[in-house]
Design an enzyme around this catalytic site. Structure first.
Site, PDB file in Angstrom:
ATOM      1  N   GLU A   1     -13.717  22.201 -38.244  1.00 30.95           N
ATOM      2  CA  GLU A   1     -14.082  23.431 -37.604  1.00 30.95           C
ATOM      3  C   GLU A   1     -14.423  24.682 -38.771  1.00 30.95           C
ATOM      4  O   GLU A   1     -15.154  25.345 -38.694  1.00 30.95           O
ATOM      5  CB  GLU A   1     -12.926  24.069 -36.766  1.00 30.95           C
ATOM      6  CG  GLU A   1     -12.905  23.436 -35.353  1.00 30.95           C
ATOM      7  CD  GLU A   1     -11.818  23.608 -34.470  1.00 30.95           C
ATOM      8  OE1 GLU A   1     -11.851  24.359 -33.550  1.00 30.95           O
ATOM      9  OE2 GLU A   1     -10.602  23.518 -34.799  1.00 30.95           O
TER      10      GLU A   1
ATOM     11  N   GLU B   1      -8.387  16.509 -31.813  1.00 28.29           N
ATOM     12  CA  GLU B   1      -7.416  17.032 -30.903  1.00 28.29           C
ATOM     13  C   GLU B   1      -7.298  16.543 -29.778  1.00 28.29           C
ATOM     14  O   GLU B   1      -5.793  16.451 -29.343  1.00 28.29           O
ATOM     15  CB  GLU B   1      -7.845  18.413 -30.796  1.00 28.29           C
ATOM     16  CG  GLU B   1      -7.810  19.397 -32.084  1.00 28.29           C
ATOM     17  CD  GLU B   1      -8.940  19.196 -32.823  1.00 28.29           C
ATOM     18  OE1 GLU B   1      -9.061  20.177 -33.859  1.00 28.29           O
ATOM     19  OE2 GLU B   1      -9.779  18.390 -32.722  1.00 28.29           O
TER      20      GLU B   1
END
Length: 782
Positions: free
Chosen positions: A635, A655
């Site tokens: 990210e 995730e």
């Protein structure tokens, strides 16, 4: 013998109630109205003539609750719309003039003063003053999910005196002042400075003072926290006595989680005789006074209080008494400085005599605006037991803003008359105020504080002065490194640099970003988890947790938030490169081991790595991916403007494999950068992919040999530096506008709600726990 006028005002009944409700039985929960009713019934009973006194009451004043004292307060169990009329109805009183007081801890004593004057003038026969707080019950009920109903309200004519004048100026609020715990340190640290004490010595003095107050609370049957607390405990940070704001720990400040109510009833000597109230119950108000101060930054000496000194002196003078003739004191004790400043004004040694009859707001209980009502009631009981004694009470409101004092005794007060004027108020109002500076300048620190939240510094400010005036300046939001340094050092008497931007004054760190600070410079910040280096116009930012594969947690996010803030502000820095320490990882994302242990999860407003929710950047940031870039690590790459990756680099948004999702912009940015179908596969499978695939997908700009990411990033930066920095910034601003129009920021704004819902699932807890325990998670879908 001097004549006692039949309209001489007296206190004839006092009542107090405390409730230690544990939340087990909703029916037994105290309510604000219920506490007022019970305290009043006790006050009526205390008079010895409850029926006749009830018939006399034609004035009812309720002290404003704390929820009603703060604009925007939430009322989880409803709100009584007319507190005084509701109290009148609940008690079955005859119609009475109903008043709801203004805000302020000075109000109980100020209302006694006002009621005494009204009784003497014949405007009323008897006045009931009452107030309560049930904050502890509210917090307990919310925690245990117990439903309460506090919305019962009666109709009737009443006067609502409202919130009163603003106690902080717009200048003060903009530059760092606010709640009492973050503002009273202004006075505390200024007093320490004037007394020439070190921080440790002053902390020991506060603890000594408060240990004496706690000992009084221990023996008070109406105390909310009746436990003695030793000076060693009070002076030492601990889990039970955590930092609140320098120099305060938890038990240094008023404790508002109380269920307490108090009531005081006044009438005249003539009416009391007719009602058959025993004269031994009568308490005379021998003297009183009330004064208020200017705005905080307008006060010439922040270590003293002119209203405190003036109100105490005025009350004593009206009573024709000296402080040596006062046997019992209750000096308002919201914070140590209030007591210390008042004791100094009286010229007494607080070590040689008690300064409280209740135990004070930290230990008896900080019953909001109504604390002093408890002090008056307790003082009355104390004086009845010692009929030859006098008592002096000081009530404080705001930020040492409003003071009311009273001298009491069971001895008659011959020829009682109201005060004609507050002679000290004109002197306070007319005093010259220091000019307030709104400019970039250097100044010497007068006082300061750092406030704390969940064990970490949250806010901070300094008040400083120079030959042109006084300046109040705050630390930029989220700049924990600067806050930590301000906490660690003692800045009083030292020179600081203040920068004025867009109407706000900011405290500058002594060392510019990636520059060494002066050897003894104030706020020479340090970064524990990140290394920053300058190379001409390039800033290199290295995530420095190689043993944890450069995984990030709250403290690192805040360090990066401050670094990126300063990078944007520094005109000599044009480009930044971010990389990871060691040769294994760029960044392995969120440190789930910290999450699993329940560590600090707070995040700066700029998001993950201080970068992922920073939408106004105008300077390019290049990611030099030298290894694993998983989860939050990817990210970061997606949030950067350009990226180069070594062959060994591995990427993923894994995730979903641990019960989470890529909430730092990964879902949105990956979809924008590589397309929905390609992104959906990577997001929902969490699979790993290599640098070659990252290049093919357009996630990185260049793929280089192992060990070459940093050199490639510098080469790319050199190409950018051949162009106009101004043109690059303009291009970035145009791209920012495009993202704004495509509502990326709005999309990311939904993440807290979505992620909050996810955190309440069993799968969330199972995922992070399984990761920390190095086992395969057992999903339930719940």
């Amino acid at each position: 013998m001097a004549r006692i006028h039949p309209n001489t005002p007296i206190i004839v009944g006092v009542g107090q109630v405390v409730d230690h409700w544990d939340g087990a039985d909703a029916a037994g929960a105290p309510s604000p109205l219920g506490l007022q009713v019970e305290a009043t019934r006790r006050a009526l009973g205390d008079s010895g003539a409850p029926a006749k006194l009830t018939a006399l009451i034609d004035g009812v004043v309720v002290v404003r609750s704390m929820l009603d004292s703060v604009e925007g307060s939430k009322y989880p169990f409803g709100r009584c719309a007319n507190p005084p009329a509701s109290l009148v109805e609940a008690l079955g009183l005859n119609s009475a003039c109903c008043i709801y007081s203004a805000v302020g801890g000075d109000q109980p004593q100020a209302l006694v003063n006002e009621a005494a004057e009204a009784i003497f003038s014949g405007d009323v026969d008897a006045v009931l003053l009452a107030g309560s707080e049930a904050t502890a019950a509210m917090k307990t009920a919310l925690k245990k999910r117990v439903k309460l109903d506090w919305s019962k309200s009666a109709d009737g004519a009443w006067q609502d005196r409202g919130l009163g004048a603003e106690l902080l100026s717009a200048f003060e609020i903009a530059n760092g002042l606010g709640a009492p715990t973050q503002t009273y340190p202004v006075f505390e640290n200024a007093l320490r400075s004037r007394l020439g004490m070190s921080r440790d010595t002053y902390a020991a003095m506060m603890a000594d003072l408060w240990a004496r107050f706690a000992a009084v609370a221990r023996d008070n049957p109406h105390a909310q926290f009746p436990e003695a607390k030793a000076a060693d405990f009070l002076s030492t940070p601990s889990r039970e006595n955590y930092r609140v704001a320098d120099p305060y720990l938890k038990w240094h400040v008023a404790q508002d989680a109380v269920n307490q109510g108090a009531a005081v009833i006044l009438t005249s000597t003539g009416a009391a005789k007719k009602a058959g109230i025993d004269p031994e119950k009568w308490i005379y108000l021998h003297g009183y006074a009330a004064l208020h101060d200017q705005a905080i930054t307008d006060r010439p000496d922040l270590s003293r209080s002119r209203p405190i000194a003036g109100a105490l002196a005025g009350a004593l003078a009206m009573a024709d008494r000296t402080v040596d003739e006062i046997a019992h004191l209750d000096l308002y004790s919201c914070f140590p400085c209030a007591v210390l400043i008042a004791a100094e004004a009286l010229g007494i040694d607080w070590r040689a005599r008690d300064c409280t009859v209740t135990g004070g707001l930290p230990f008896f209980g900080g019953a909001g605006n109504n604390y002093a009502m408890h002090a008056i009631a307790t003082m009355a009981e104390r004086l009845r037991a010692n009929p030859d004694d006098f008592g002096l009470l000081l009530a404080n409101g705001g930020y040492l803003s409003k003071e009311a004092a009273g001298v009491y005794s069971t001895r008659p007060k011959p020829d009682w008359k109201p005060r004609t004027a507050e002679t000290g108020q004109d002197a306070i109002d007319g005093a010259a105020a220091p000019p307030l500076l709104r400019e970039t300048t250097e100044a010497t620190v007068e006082t300061y504080t750092v406030t704390w939240k969940r064990g970490h510094p949250s806010r901070g400010f300094v008040i400083a002065s120079n030959d042109r005036g006084r300046v109040l300046a705050r630390v930029r939001t989220g700049h924990r490194a600067t806050l930590e340094t301000l906490h660690r050092e003692d800045p009083i008497g030292r020179e600081v640099r203040i920068v004025h931007e867009n109407g706000v004054n900011f405290l500058e760190a002594a060392n510019g970003l990636a520059r060494p600070g002066p050897a003894k410079g104030l706020c020479a910040r340090r970064f524990e988890h990140v290394v920053v280096e300058r190379d001409d116009h390039i800033l290199k930012v290295t995530l420095n947790r190689p043993d944890a594969m450069n995984a990030l947690f709250s403290a690192v996010h805040f360090e990066l938030h401050e670094i990126w803030d300063e990078f944007e502000r520094d005109p000599d820095l044009w480009i930044a490169i971010v990389t990871g320490a060691g040769d294994r990882a760029f960044c392995a994302g969120n440190d789930l081991k910290v999450t699993a242990k329940g560590g600090d999860l707070s995040m700066p407003k700029s998001g993950f790595a201080g970068l992922c929710e920073r939408f106004d950047r105008t300077k390019p940031v290049i990611a030099a991916v030298n290894g694993v870039a998983m989860g939050g690590g990817l990210e970061i790459v997606l949030a950067c403007d350009l990226a180069v990756a070594e062959e060994r680099a591995r990427f993923a948004l894994p995730e979903v494999r641990v019960g989470l999702y890529a909430a730092a912009g990964g879902v949105q940015r990956l979809t924008r950068q590589i397309g929905r179908k390609a992104a959906m596969e990577l997001i929902l499978t969490g699979r790993h992919f290599d640098a070659a695939e990252a290049l093919a997908l357009g996630i990185v700009n260049r793929r280089v040999e192992d060990g070459g990411a940093l050199a490639a990033a510098y080469a790319l930066a050199a190409q950018l530096m051949e162009n106009s920095p101004s043109a690059i910034r303009a291009s970035k601003e145009a791209l920012n506008k495009m993202e704004e129009l495509e509502e990326l920021e709005a999309a990311l704004a939904a993440n807290p709600r979505i992620f909050g819902k996810l955190m309440r699932t069993r799968d969330f807890a199972e995922g992070v726990t399984a990761f920390a325990e190095k086992r395969k998670p057992e999903w339930t879908g719940a």
